[in-house]
Design a protein around this motif. Structure first.
Motif, short mmCIF file in Angstrom:
data_model
loop_
_atom_site.label_atom_id
_atom_site.label_comp_id
_atom_site.label_asym_id
_atom_site.label_seq_id
_atom_site.Cartn_x
_atom_site.Cartn_y
_atom_site.Cartn_z
N LEU A 54 -38.68 -3.15 -9.18
CA LEU A 54 -37.73 -4.03 -9.82
C LEU A 54 -37.06 -3.26 -10.96
CD1 LEU A 54 -39.84 -7.29 -9.99
CD2 LEU A 54 -38.39 -6.44 -8.15
N PRO A 55 -35.82 -2.85 -10.81
CA PRO A 55 -35.17 -2.03 -11.84
C PRO A 55 -34.92 -2.82 -13.11
CG PRO A 55 -33.59 -2.73 -10.19
CD PRO A 55 -34.94 -3.15 -9.68
N ALA A 56 -34.59 -2.10 -14.18
CA ALA A 56 -34.32 -2.74 -15.46
C ALA A 56 -33.18 -3.73 -15.32
CB ALA A 56 -33.99 -1.69 -16.51
N VAL A 57 -33.33 -4.89 -15.94
CA VAL A 57 -32.32 -5.94 -15.86
C VAL A 57 -31.86 -6.29 -17.26
CG1 VAL A 57 -31.86 -8.32 -15.20
CG2 VAL A 57 -33.27 -6.89 -13.75
N LYS A 58 -30.56 -6.36 -17.44
CA LYS A 58 -30.00 -6.76 -18.73
C LYS A 58 -28.98 -7.85 -18.48
CE LYS A 58 -27.91 -4.91 -22.94
NZ LYS A 58 -27.39 -3.67 -23.60
N VAL A 59 -29.26 -9.03 -18.96
CA VAL A 59 -28.36 -10.16 -18.75
C VAL A 59 -28.00 -10.78 -20.08
CG1 VAL A 59 -29.14 -10.69 -16.42
CG2 VAL A 59 -30.35 -11.66 -18.36
N THR A 60 -26.83 -11.32 -20.16
CA THR A 60 -26.36 -11.97 -21.39
C THR A 60 -26.11 -13.44 -21.11
OG1 THR A 60 -25.30 -9.94 -22.10
CG2 THR A 60 -24.58 -11.97 -23.17
N ALA A 61 -26.63 -14.28 -21.97
CA ALA A 61 -26.53 -15.71 -21.75
C ALA A 61 -25.09 -16.19 -21.90
CB ALA A 61 -27.42 -16.45 -22.75
N PRO A 62 -24.52 -16.79 -20.86
CA PRO A 62 -23.18 -17.36 -20.98
C PRO A 62 -23.25 -18.73 -21.64
CG PRO A 62 -24.02 -17.64 -18.76
CD PRO A 62 -25.06 -16.87 -19.51
N SER A 120 -32.14 -10.90 -5.05
CA SER A 120 -32.95 -12.04 -4.60
C SER A 120 -33.57 -12.81 -5.75
CB SER A 120 -34.08 -11.54 -3.68
OG SER A 120 -33.58 -10.83 -2.58
N VAL A 121 -33.44 -12.31 -6.98
CA VAL A 121 -34.22 -12.83 -8.09
C VAL A 121 -33.33 -13.48 -9.14
CG1 VAL A 121 -36.00 -12.27 -9.78
CG2 VAL A 121 -35.83 -10.95 -7.68
N VAL A 122 -33.70 -14.70 -9.53
CA VAL A 122 -33.01 -15.43 -10.60
C VAL A 122 -33.83 -15.31 -11.87
CG1 VAL A 122 -32.27 -17.70 -11.42
CG2 VAL A 122 -31.90 -17.05 -9.02
N PHE A 123 -33.18 -14.88 -12.96
CA PHE A 123 -33.83 -14.74 -14.25
C PHE A 123 -33.21 -15.70 -15.26
CE2 PHE A 123 -34.34 -10.52 -12.40
CZ PHE A 123 -35.64 -10.20 -12.72
N PRO A 124 -33.99 -16.20 -16.22
CA PRO A 124 -33.37 -16.88 -17.37
C PRO A 124 -32.67 -15.84 -18.22
CG PRO A 124 -35.72 -16.67 -17.71
CD PRO A 124 -35.45 -16.17 -16.32
N ALA A 125 -31.48 -16.15 -18.73
CA ALA A 125 -30.74 -15.19 -19.52
C ALA A 125 -31.39 -14.93 -20.87
CB ALA A 125 -29.30 -15.67 -19.71
N GLN A 126 -32.12 -15.90 -21.36
CA GLN A 126 -32.88 -15.74 -22.59
C GLN A 126 -34.33 -16.09 -22.30
OE1 GLN A 126 -30.48 -18.37 -25.12
NE2 GLN A 126 -29.82 -16.57 -26.27
N ALA A 127 -35.24 -15.40 -22.96
CA ALA A 127 -36.66 -15.58 -22.68
C ALA A 127 -37.09 -17.03 -22.89
CB ALA A 127 -37.49 -14.66 -23.57
N LEU A 128 -37.86 -17.55 -21.93
CA LEU A 128 -38.45 -18.88 -22.10
C LEU A 128 -39.57 -18.79 -23.12
CD1 LEU A 128 -38.67 -19.97 -18.35
CD2 LEU A 128 -36.87 -20.51 -20.00
N VAL A 129 -39.65 -19.79 -24.00
CA VAL A 129 -40.66 -19.79 -25.06
C VAL A 129 -41.48 -21.09 -24.99
CG1 VAL A 129 -39.27 -18.33 -26.58
CG2 VAL A 129 -39.07 -20.82 -26.73
N LYS A 130 -42.58 -21.10 -25.71
CA LYS A 130 -43.45 -22.27 -25.73
C LYS A 130 -42.68 -23.52 -26.11
CE LYS A 130 -47.70 -24.07 -27.79
NZ LYS A 130 -48.84 -23.81 -28.72
N LYS A 133 -29.13 -16.00 -14.24
CA LYS A 133 -28.27 -15.00 -13.62
C LYS A 133 -29.04 -14.18 -12.60
CE LYS A 133 -24.91 -11.42 -14.87
NZ LYS A 133 -24.29 -10.66 -16.00
N VAL A 134 -28.33 -13.68 -11.59
CA VAL A 134 -28.88 -12.73 -10.62
C VAL A 134 -28.28 -11.36 -10.92
CG1 VAL A 134 -29.07 -12.11 -8.19
CG2 VAL A 134 -29.15 -14.51 -8.86
N ASP A 135 -29.14 -10.38 -11.18
CA ASP A 135 -28.65 -9.03 -11.39
C ASP A 135 -28.29 -8.41 -10.04
OD1 ASP A 135 -29.20 -5.92 -11.65
OD2 ASP A 135 -28.77 -6.69 -13.66
N PRO A 136 -27.14 -7.71 -9.92
CA PRO A 136 -26.73 -7.16 -8.62
C PRO A 136 -27.73 -6.16 -8.04
CG PRO A 136 -25.34 -6.32 -10.39
CD PRO A 136 -26.13 -7.45 -10.96
#
Length: 231
Positions: A25-33, A56-66, A49-52
């Protein structure tokens, strides 16, 4: 805007299948729209966002926290599909843990609470779709005759999985999996389903996978001064 760098490498030996599973899984950098809204003391966000490089993988643009609430609502799933929410189970994310999964059997019910996942700790979370061979109508017992008394029906979906595995690897367990080990070996090592389209409907992220299955995703983050922040 805040950014999140996610980098992980998955690799392990699947002893039960005598096969090596390696997922890079390569490094992913996403910015929250800015797809968000305020509601009931929560910032409701569709910032996913899905990194190109990881189609296949959906990430939250900002880290989920407690205290966050993650809402994942599969609108449609095929009988052979499993929508998976995983989190890293090690610092380097060579191992991942299943948080929840959905099948065609448990979507569209009246209890929408099942689609909501309360985040108990900050971590790297990711969402993906897996296909396994269709086992509808199959039995897993000693009997093969349709009306044999010693034939045990195991259902049409796998209902349990190995809790810890490499990221993007789903390993069925239980009787149904034991009965179908041969056909599962190749399927376990196959790639997840690619994302075909992604869009935003207000504060909701909508992902459509190849084959047409759809999931609607939101993050609800308690705003300052809300009851969640006071706890």
């Amino acid at each position: 805007m805040k950014t999140m760098d996610i980098a992980f490498l998955g690799c392990c030996v699947l002893a039960s299948f005598a096969a090596l599973a390696q997922t890079n899984l390569p490094a992913v950098k996403v910015t929250a729209p800015p797809f968000s809204s305020q509601h009931g003391g929560y910032l409701v966000s569709g910032d996913f966002k899905v990194d190109p490089r990881m189609p296949s993988v959906v990430f939250p643009a900002q880290a989920l926290v407690k205290g966050d609430i993650l809402s994942i609502e599969p609108v449609s799933l095929q009988d052979d599909e499993y929508l998976v929410l995983q989190e890293c189970a090690s610092a380097d994310c060579r191992e991942a843990s299943i948080v929840r999964f959905w099948t065609a059997d448990n979507i569209g019910g009246s209890d929408a609470r099942y689609n909501r996942v309360r985040i108990t700790h900050e971590n790297k979370y990711f969402i993906w779709l897996k296909r396994f061979p269709d086992v509808s109508g199959q039995s897993c017992g000693q009997g093969w005759l349709k009306f044999s008394n010693d034939t045990t029906q195991c259902g049409s979906h796998f209902t349990s999985f190995q809790q810890i595995s490499p990221p993007l690897v789903l390993i069925p367990s239980g009787g149904l999996a034991a009965f179908h080990q041969e056909v599962l070996q190749k399927a376990i090592l196959s790639d997840p389903v690619r994302v075909a389209r992604q869009s935003h409907e207000g504060a909701t992220y909508v992902v459509t996978y190849e084959g047409g299955s759809i999931a609607r995703i939101q993050r609800m983050h308690a705003t300052y001064g809300s009851q969640q922040d006071r706890q």
